[in-house]
Design a protein around this motif. Sequence first.
Motif, PDB file in Angstrom:
ATOM      1  N   TYR A   2     -10.243   6.907  -2.544  1.00  0.00           N
ATOM      2  CA  TYR A   2      -8.976   6.229  -2.241  1.00  0.00           C
ATOM      3  C   TYR A   2      -9.173   4.937  -1.450  1.00  0.00           C
ATOM      4  CZ  TYR A   2      -5.747   9.799  -3.925  1.00  0.00           C
ATOM      5  OH  TYR A   2      -5.018  10.638  -4.727  1.00  0.00           O
ATOM      6  N   ASN A   3      -9.994   4.991  -0.408  1.00  0.00           N
ATOM      7  CA  ASN A   3     -10.029   3.877   0.540  1.00  0.00           C
ATOM      8  C   ASN A   3     -11.178   2.904   0.356  1.00  0.00           C
ATOM      9  OD1 ASN A   3      -7.945   5.454   1.471  1.00  0.00           O
ATOM     10  ND2 ASN A   3      -8.519   5.302   3.607  1.00  0.00           N
TER      11      ASN A   3
ATOM     12  N   ASN B 183      -3.058   1.224  -5.598  1.00  0.00           N
ATOM     13  CA  ASN B 183      -2.665   0.800  -4.260  1.00  0.00           C
ATOM     14  C   ASN B 183      -2.479   1.962  -3.273  1.00  0.00           C
ATOM     15  OD1 ASN B 183      -0.303   1.887  -5.292  1.00  0.00           O
ATOM     16  ND2 ASN B 183       0.992   0.297  -4.444  1.00  0.00           N
ATOM     17  N   LYS B 184      -2.900   3.147  -3.651  1.00  0.00           N
ATOM     18  CA  LYS B 184      -2.778   4.315  -2.763  1.00  0.00           C
ATOM     19  C   LYS B 184      -3.962   4.361  -1.803  1.00  0.00           C
ATOM     20  CE  LYS B 184      -0.400   6.893  -6.326  1.00  0.00           C
ATOM     21  NZ  LYS B 184      -0.598   7.825  -7.426  1.00  0.00           N
ATOM     22  N   ARG B 185      -3.649   4.506  -0.524  1.00  0.00           N
ATOM     23  CA  ARG B 185      -4.684   4.589   0.518  1.00  0.00           C
ATOM     24  C   ARG B 185      -4.365   5.744   1.462  1.00  0.00           C
ATOM     25  NH1 ARG B 185      -6.233   1.720  -2.703  1.00  0.00           N
ATOM     26  NH2 ARG B 185      -7.058  -0.388  -2.554  1.00  0.00           N
TER      27      ARG B 185
ATOM     28  N   ASN C 238      -3.857   7.189   4.709  1.00  0.00           N
ATOM     29  CA  ASN C 238      -3.495   6.688   6.014  1.00  0.00           C
ATOM     30  C   ASN C 238      -3.743   7.703   7.115  1.00  0.00           C
ATOM     31  OD1 ASN C 238      -1.660   5.342   3.953  1.00  0.00           O
ATOM     32  ND2 ASN C 238      -1.439   4.018   5.717  1.00  0.00           N
TER      33      ASN C 238
ATOM     34  N   ILE D 261       0.846  -1.193   0.000  1.00  0.00           N
ATOM     35  CA  ILE D 261       0.000   0.000   0.000  1.00  0.00           C
ATOM     36  C   ILE D 261       0.879   1.240   0.000  1.00  0.00           C
ATOM     37  CG2 ILE D 261      -1.728   1.297   1.305  1.00  0.00           C
ATOM     38  CD1 ILE D 261      -2.773  -1.331   0.094  1.00  0.00           C
TER      39      ILE D 261
ATOM     40  N   GLY E 209     -11.102   2.299  -4.234  1.00  0.00           N
ATOM     41  CA  GLY E 209      -9.819   1.912  -4.813  1.00  0.00           C
ATOM     42  C   GLY E 209      -9.549   2.528  -6.173  1.00  0.00           C
TER      43      GLY E 209
END
Length: 131
Positions: A116-117, A124-126, A128, A67, A120
């Motif tokens: 993003y979360n 693979n960017k989330r 945080n 991630i 998707g």
Amino acid sequence: MPIWNAVRQTWRQPGQVQGEIIHEVRSICAQVLGAPLATYDVIFTANTTEAINLAAESLRHESEKAIQPVVVNTIIEHNSNELPWRMVPGCLLIRLPVDADGFVDLNELEALLRAYNQQGQHGNKRINLVR
């Protein structure tokens, strides 16, 4: 000033009493944050800059390498809340605009979090951290 006075009074206590006070404050903070101590750590730092640097360093060592971390900040942040995130390898920093009163558009933030979360939409960017 009341907090500083409480800290000074705590320092004057015997070591065991200091430990009990710290444990109690940690428990209160965990309860307020909805972060049970069995699952989360509550860490006290000397100041906000130290806390931000610690969080950035923690994100740098995050175990889930598949991630790519994303941190959401505002365009009006001080360098002490900007530079540490730039030092996290592979971290994307998104800067949101603010209105005349310094507030973020919560609808825009919600849309970012969803894209993003939840959906998707960015590989693979989330996200945080929202700072």
